[in-house]
Design a protein around this motif. Sequence first.
Motif, PDB file in Angstrom:
ATOM      1  N   ILE A 290      40.078  41.264  32.415  1.00 13.30           N
ATOM      2  CA  ILE A 290      39.349  40.298  31.596  1.00 13.30           C
ATOM      3  C   ILE A 290      39.568  40.624  30.122  1.00 13.30           C
ATOM      4  CG2 ILE A 290      37.177  41.610  31.535  1.00 13.30           C
ATOM      5  CD1 ILE A 290      35.708  38.937  31.793  1.00 13.30           C
TER       6      ILE A 290
ATOM      7  N   GLU B 127      38.770  35.053  29.086  1.00 15.63           N
ATOM      8  CA  GLU B 127      39.815  34.787  30.068  1.00 15.63           C
ATOM      9  C   GLU B 127      39.886  35.912  31.092  1.00 15.63           C
ATOM     10  OE1 GLU B 127      43.408  34.365  27.832  1.00 15.63           O
ATOM     11  OE2 GLU B 127      43.097  32.221  27.484  1.00 15.63           O
ATOM     12  N   GLU B 128      40.322  35.572  32.274  1.00 20.10           N
ATOM     13  CA  GLU B 128      40.562  36.575  33.300  1.00 20.10           C
ATOM     14  C   GLU B 128      42.046  36.586  33.661  1.00 20.10           C
ATOM     15  OE1 GLU B 128      39.516  35.948  37.424  1.00 20.10           O
ATOM     16  OE2 GLU B 128      38.895  33.897  36.958  1.00 20.10           O
TER      17      GLU B 128
ATOM     18  N   TYR C 268      41.901  42.330  39.138  1.00 23.88           N
ATOM     19  CA  TYR C 268      41.321  41.447  38.142  1.00 23.88           C
ATOM     20  C   TYR C 268      41.150  42.178  36.819  1.00 23.88           C
ATOM     21  CZ  TYR C 268      40.101  38.611  42.208  1.00 23.88           C
ATOM     22  OH  TYR C 268      40.156  37.856  43.349  1.00 23.88           O
TER      23      TYR C 268
ATOM     24  N   TRP D 242      37.406  32.376  32.532  1.00 19.79           N
ATOM     25  CA  TRP D 242      36.527  33.149  33.401  1.00 19.79           C
ATOM     26  C   TRP D 242      35.317  32.328  33.783  1.00 19.79           C
ATOM     27  CZ3 TRP D 242      36.464  37.573  36.089  1.00 19.79           C
ATOM     28  CH2 TRP D 242      35.226  38.020  36.564  1.00 19.79           C
TER      29      TRP D 242
ATOM     30  N   LEU E 118      29.628  37.966  34.060  1.00 16.70           N
ATOM     31  CA  LEU E 118      30.622  38.883  33.492  1.00 16.70           C
ATOM     32  C   LEU E 118      30.464  40.264  34.115  1.00 16.70           C
ATOM     33  CD1 LEU E 118      30.377  37.705  29.795  1.00 16.70           C
ATOM     34  CD2 LEU E 118      32.339  37.438  31.302  1.00 16.70           C
TER      35      LEU E 118
END
Length: 407
Positions: free
Chosen positions: A65, A48-49, A63, A26, A30
């Motif tokens: 995360i 991580e995304e 998306y 990522w 955030l």
Amino acid sequence: MYMRRNMTNRFIGSVASCDIISTGSWYGDLPDGVPKEVKLNRKDYYIEETQHISIKEAISVTYGIKWEHICKPLEGKIESFNTTEYSIEKAQKEYLLELMGRRFSDNIVLYDEDECAVQVQLINTEGQEFIYEFPFDNDMRAMSILFRQILEAPTLLLFDGNREKDRIQEIYIEVQKNIYQEYGDKNILSFNWTRSSISIDCNSKQFGHSSHSCSEYVDTQMIHQLKQDIDFHLGDTLYNLNTFSLSESHNLDRDPARGGIVTVRIKWAHKEDTLFIGNVTDQYVPTWYKNLISFICTQTRDKSLQEFLQSNHTSDRRIYTYCSVYIFKINQELYYRTDRNDIYEGDIVKVPFGSDNAVRTGRVESISYHTRYDVPYDLKRTKFIIDKDLEIIYDTNRYRYDDPYDL
């Protein structure tokens, strides 16, 4: 190209729909929903995304995360925090689906490892499902670039993971250097990536001269190389650079005479502007800033860019003697310097005056002592007293009070 097979080695038929699920590191701020603890201590977490690209009737990117502490058993995730839909012509969508079917109908080598960054799910017109999993693969970079260009979404991970984190639109730098506790120097650099131009505007008296220049660079090869240098060497640093500015509580701006203030504003295509405001001193100007100026200087070969760095002169701790001298013929007081120890208030002295340095006679009204940072007049522009006027030093009363303009 190496893959792990779920159903069959090769795709058959025509693709009706496609799902691409990519997982990578990522970047950037955030999103809401991530705990404050993770945001404040993100260096302690693997973050991580997940990008789920769905190509069906429409194209959308969802998306997600997830995060995991490096040492402690702390983890969490947000399955979906944002979905973006992309408008695309039917012919372009069918072209992308055709490319996917053609690519995955090629001969492939099975990939047996568990850690895979990409999962591709294809469904053909017969309703058959084909699933492939593999690491990021640079052999598929051309297809990834094509997808990004058609969707106009440079931040997609896709098959190679080589996304553009974001595109710089403009780098603006302003440096205000201190000269005797006043910000008398102002230098501005503007690098516009979309117009491929750099303008440099300097107005400086810091080194005893005043200059004003503005240049537009239109050498496309030079601009292209400069962009590559900045992207390759500083791309991650600039993208991850946090907004920073001096404040009253910050120690860096306690002593403004240290060098001055530098402001760097970076405009991005997607994220908010990055703003950095710091002191122009060797101790506090960060390495990325020095490298940025160095890259621009190397490509443009513009010597005026030295004005955007800290001054290289050594610390000057000398004490300078300034005399306020009343010049009789012009009825005006001006500052002069002297290195002599035998000049006192009330002395009659000879001084240079005007552009031709004509010798004039005057009276010392006051004497003061200064460092280079608090002198009452520009250190390098202040002229020196020539000498005492020895012929009249013993008969000063007549010249002081009778008719001083006869001198």
